[in-house]
Design a protein around this motif. Structure first.
Motif, PDB file in Angstrom:
ATOM      1  N   UNK A   1       0.824  -1.201   0.000  1.00 38.08           N
ATOM      2  CA  UNK A   1       0.000   0.000   0.000  1.00 38.08           C
ATOM      3  C   UNK A   1       0.865   1.260   0.000  1.00 38.08           C
ATOM      4  N   UNK A   2       1.894   1.277   0.860  1.00 43.24           N
ATOM      5  CA  UNK A   2       2.800   2.440   0.901  1.00 43.24           C
ATOM      6  C   UNK A   2       3.478   2.650  -0.448  1.00 43.24           C
ATOM      7  N   UNK A   3       3.961   1.569  -1.038  1.00 47.73           N
ATOM      8  CA  UNK A   3       4.650   1.665  -2.324  1.00 47.73           C
ATOM      9  C   UNK A   3       3.690   2.115  -3.421  1.00 47.73           C
ATOM     10  N   UNK A   4       2.492   1.558  -3.422  1.00 50.95           N
ATOM     11  CA  UNK A   4       1.495   1.921  -4.435  1.00 50.95           C
ATOM     12  C   UNK A   4       1.177   3.408  -4.379  1.00 50.95           C
ATOM     13  N   UNK A   5       0.952   3.920  -3.186  1.00 50.06           N
ATOM     14  CA  UNK A   5       0.621   5.338  -3.025  1.00 50.06           C
ATOM     15  C   UNK A   5       1.786   6.218  -3.465  1.00 50.06           C
TER      16      UNK A   5
ATOM     17  N   UNK B   1      -2.273  -4.200  -6.798  1.00 43.53           N
ATOM     18  CA  UNK B   1      -2.073  -5.401  -7.624  1.00 43.53           C
ATOM     19  C   UNK B   1      -0.776  -5.309  -8.421  1.00 43.53           C
ATOM     20  N   UNK B   2      -0.511  -4.137  -8.993  1.00 41.76           N
ATOM     21  CA  UNK B   2       0.730  -3.951  -9.757  1.00 41.76           C
ATOM     22  C   UNK B   2       1.950  -4.127  -8.855  1.00 41.76           C
ATOM     23  N   UNK B   3       1.892  -3.583  -7.660  1.00 40.43           N
ATOM     24  CA  UNK B   3       2.998  -3.733  -6.710  1.00 40.43           C
ATOM     25  C   UNK B   3       3.178  -5.208  -6.360  1.00 40.43           C
ATOM     26  N   UNK B   4       2.078  -5.914  -6.150  1.00 41.35           N
ATOM     27  CA  UNK B   4       2.146  -7.337  -5.831  1.00 41.35           C
ATOM     28  C   UNK B   4       2.793  -8.151  -6.942  1.00 41.35           C
TER      29      UNK B   4
END
Length: 107
Positions: free
Chosen positions: A66-70, A77-80
Motif C-alpha cells: 500500500x505504501x509503495x502503491x501510493x 495489484x501492480x505492486x504485488x
C-alpha cells in the motif's frame, strides 16, 4: 511458587525458540510465494502455526504494498506482481512459488 514461575517461563522461552519463521516454513515446503506477491500455504490443510505465519507475513506485505502503491502511483495489484517477480528471483532452490496460472513450482 518460584519453581512454578520458572517452569512456565522456561516453557514459554522454549516454545518461542521453536516458533516457525518464514524461511523455515519455505524450507519445509509449507508455504511458498504466491503469484500475488503474498505467501500462501502449499497444502490444503495447513497447521494453525502455518496459517498464523501466513497471516502475519501477508499483513506486513500488504502494508508495504500500500505504501509503495501510493508513493509510486501504482495499484496494489501492480505492486504485488512486481514483488512476486522479485520473490521468484530470490526463491531458494527447493522452495515453492506459483506461476501466473496458480500452479505451484518447486525451484
Amino acid at each position: 511458587m518460584t519453581r512454578v514461575l520458572l517452569f512456565f517461563l522456561s516453557f514459554f522461552l522454549a516454545f518461542s525458540a521453536i516458533a516457525l519463521d518464514l524461511q523455515q516454513a519455505k524450507d519445509q515446503g509449507l508455504v511458498g510465494e504466491a503469484n500475488t506477491g503474498l505467501i500462501a500455504p502449499i497444502t490444503a490443510l495447513p497447521s494453525l502455526e502455518v496459517r498464523q505465519l501466513v497471516s502475519d507475513v501477508n499483513t506486513q506485505r500488504k502494508k508495504a504494498f500500500n505504501r509503495i502503491a501510493v508513493s509510486h502511483g501504482l495499484t496494489i495489484r501492480e505492486v504485488g506482481l512486481i514483488a512476486h517477480k522479485k520473490a521468484v528471483e530470490r526463491t531458494s532452490p527447493g522452495n515453492y512459488y506459483q506461476d501466473s496460472s496458480g500452479k505451484w513450482i518447486r525451484k
